[in-house]
Design an enzyme around this catalytic site. Structure first.
Site, PDB file in Angstrom:
ATOM      1  N   TYR A   1      34.309 -15.228  57.151  1.00 56.51           N
ATOM      2  CA  TYR A   1      35.659 -15.353  57.706  1.00 56.51           C
ATOM      3  C   TYR A   1      35.817 -16.673  58.478  1.00 56.51           C
ATOM      4  O   TYR A   1      36.724 -17.453  58.204  1.00 56.51           O
ATOM      5  CB  TYR A   1      35.918 -14.155  58.615  1.00 56.51           C
ATOM      6  CG  TYR A   1      37.299 -14.083  59.208  1.00 56.51           C
ATOM      7  CD1 TYR A   1      38.384 -13.663  58.447  1.00 56.51           C
ATOM      8  CD2 TYR A   1      37.526 -14.419  60.540  1.00 56.51           C
ATOM      9  CE1 TYR A   1      39.652 -13.583  58.990  1.00 56.51           C
ATOM     10  CE2 TYR A   1      38.788 -14.340  61.095  1.00 56.51           C
ATOM     11  CZ  TYR A   1      39.848 -13.923  60.319  1.00 56.51           C
ATOM     12  OH  TYR A   1      41.111 -13.845  60.869  1.00 56.51           O
TER      13      TYR A   1
ATOM     14  N   PRO B   1      31.548 -13.219  69.707  1.00 57.54           N
ATOM     15  CA  PRO B   1      31.842 -14.247  70.711  1.00 57.54           C
ATOM     16  C   PRO B   1      31.853 -13.665  72.134  1.00 57.54           C
ATOM     17  O   PRO B   1      32.401 -12.595  72.367  1.00 57.54           O
ATOM     18  CB  PRO B   1      33.220 -14.765  70.294  1.00 57.54           C
ATOM     19  CG  PRO B   1      33.309 -14.480  68.831  1.00 57.54           C
ATOM     20  CD  PRO B   1      32.575 -13.175  68.646  1.00 57.54           C
TER      21      PRO B   1
ATOM     22  N   VAL C   1      39.547  -3.859  68.033  1.00 59.30           N
ATOM     23  CA  VAL C   1      39.297  -3.131  69.276  1.00 59.30           C
ATOM     24  C   VAL C   1      40.515  -2.359  69.799  1.00 59.30           C
ATOM     25  O   VAL C   1      40.379  -1.207  70.244  1.00 59.30           O
ATOM     26  CB  VAL C   1      38.691  -4.081  70.339  1.00 59.30           C
ATOM     27  CG1 VAL C   1      39.688  -5.147  70.813  1.00 59.30           C
ATOM     28  CG2 VAL C   1      38.141  -3.313  71.496  1.00 59.30           C
TER      29      VAL C   1
ATOM     30  N   GLU D   1      33.895 -19.483  58.615  1.00 58.27           N
ATOM     31  CA  GLU D   1      33.737 -20.684  57.792  1.00 58.27           C
ATOM     32  C   GLU D   1      34.809 -20.712  56.711  1.00 58.27           C
ATOM     33  O   GLU D   1      35.276 -21.773  56.324  1.00 58.27           O
ATOM     34  CB  GLU D   1      32.332 -20.742  57.171  1.00 58.27           C
ATOM     35  CG  GLU D   1      31.204 -20.862  58.197  1.00 58.27           C
ATOM     36  CD  GLU D   1      31.109 -22.234  58.869  1.00 58.27           C
ATOM     37  OE1 GLU D   1      32.088 -23.012  58.842  1.00 58.27           O
ATOM     38  OE2 GLU D   1      30.046 -22.515  59.443  1.00 58.27           O
TER      39      GLU D   1
END
Ligand code: NAD
Ligand code: UDP
Length: 312
Positions: free
Chosen positions: A143, A270, A185, A145
């Protein structure tokens, strides 16, 4: 204008179509229904200004349009990691096909890129000048890249073929119409709380995200598409929350007795993310208007309706 929206049956694409149809444009929605749903565009199916085409963008297509909003690509890690090779194909071959179409018919081309191009950022907040910290061989690379090469393709078509491009980098966005099984989320926490299940926080929940409400984001899209600025431009809400804070907010809103449990943190997740929106503010006069508490309330209402849940 006649406007093509790829990924138009998805979460953001369908909100964009609502705006474009309401403004009186002719809209062609192109989707392979991988994560999209006819229900999202149901209200337009009988409208003479609306056309729906079931098509996979990894295959070329010939259409005559004035503008292209290119959104087709699964956005949730669960869905883009299900078939990572397909995700790469969608971003590379799909974007190539849509840029080829834009070149042939001289349409303005809008690329829905992502804050994921910044990877696990070591600069905070992230401005458009930051070049990112992406793991090219990790689980998210299909996703991250994929979107980075999609941006490269857009800028090469701009420089080499004079295609009129606009590039937006979208930060985490939520709102009505997210799928119950989307896996991101906000929808996970809402669905879990509504079903009386524990809310699953990955890791210790100290990682952060900045959540933008869908209508704010779409306003940013329209402003960028109709401006003279090529981009890339960050569009997102700079309000930054830990994932644990988000879980607590959703729990308190739906079911204060719901349990919060911890599950392993996925690899390359992240650590923090927050947009620097100086460019959007100064160039597009855009900033978000819907605070998290209000946006969550509207999103919860939509899930309740769809899931047929009585208030807990
Ligand atoms: P989504 O998964 O709801 O929508 C994606 C749509 O694209 C779906 O309707 C899906 O069926 C369609 N699609 C996927 N692959 C396709 C293919 N090969 N051919 C044709 N159609 C295909 O996701 P979304 O949240 O609406 O995201 C839309 C776009 O915005 C994506 O490009 C995504 O990368 C980008 N984006 C979204 C967010 C967010 O927080 N929602 C953040 C950053 C970037
Ligand atoms: N996350 C979580 N529980 C969930 C789903 C996601 O704690 O049920 C975390 C996830 O690990 C990440 C953050 O929430 O740190 C945002 O995840 P999402 O998949 O929504 O978006 P992205 O990671 O692509 O920003």
């Amino acid at each position: 204008m006649r406007i093509l929206v790829t990924g138009g049956a998805g979460f953001l694409g369908s909100h964009l179509i609502d705006r474009l149809m309401t403004a009186g444009h002719e809209v062609i929605c192109l989707d392979n229904f991988y994560t999209g749903n006819k229900r999202n565009i149901q209200q337009w199916l009988d409208n003479h200004n609306f056309e729906l085409i079931r098509h996979d963008i990894t295959e070329p297509i010939r259409l005559e349009v004035d503008q292209i909003y290119h959104l087709a690509c699964p956005a949730s890690p669960v869905h883009y990691q299900y078939n990572p090779v397909k995700t790469v194909k969608t971003n590379v071959m799909g974007t190539l096909n849509m840029l080829g179409l834009a070149k042939r018919v001289k349409a303005r081309f809008f690329l829905a890129s992502t804050s994921e191009v910044y990877g696990d950022p070591d600069v905070h907040p992230q401005s458009e000048e930051y070049r990112g910290n992406v793991n090219p061989i990790g689980l998210r690379a299909c996703y991250d890249e994929g979107k980075r090469i999609a941006e490269t393709l857009a800028f090469d078509y701009y420089r080499q073929n004079k295609v009129d491009i606009r590039v937006v980098r979208i930060f985490n966005t939520y709102g009505p119409r997210m799928l119950e099984n989307d896996g991101r989320v906000v929808s996970n926490f809402i669905v879990q709380a509504l079903q009386g299940k524990p809310l699953t926080v990955y890791g210790d929940g100290s990682q952060t995200r900045s959540f933008c409400y869908a209508s704010d984001l779409i306003e940013g899209f329209i402003r960028l598409m109709n401006s003279d600025y090529v981009g890339p431009v960050n569009i997102g809400n700079p309000g930054e929350y830990t994932i644990l804070q988000l879980a607590e907010a959703v729990r308190d809103m739906i079911n204060p007795n719901a349990e919060i449990i911890h599950e392993p943190l996925p690899s390359d997740d992240p650590r923090r993310r927050r947009p620097d929106i100086t460019k959007a503010k100064t160039l597009l006069d855009w900033e978000p208007t819907v605070p998290l508490a209000e946006g969550l309330k509207l999103t919860v209402e939509d899930f309740r309706k769809r899931m047929g849940n009585a208030p807990i």
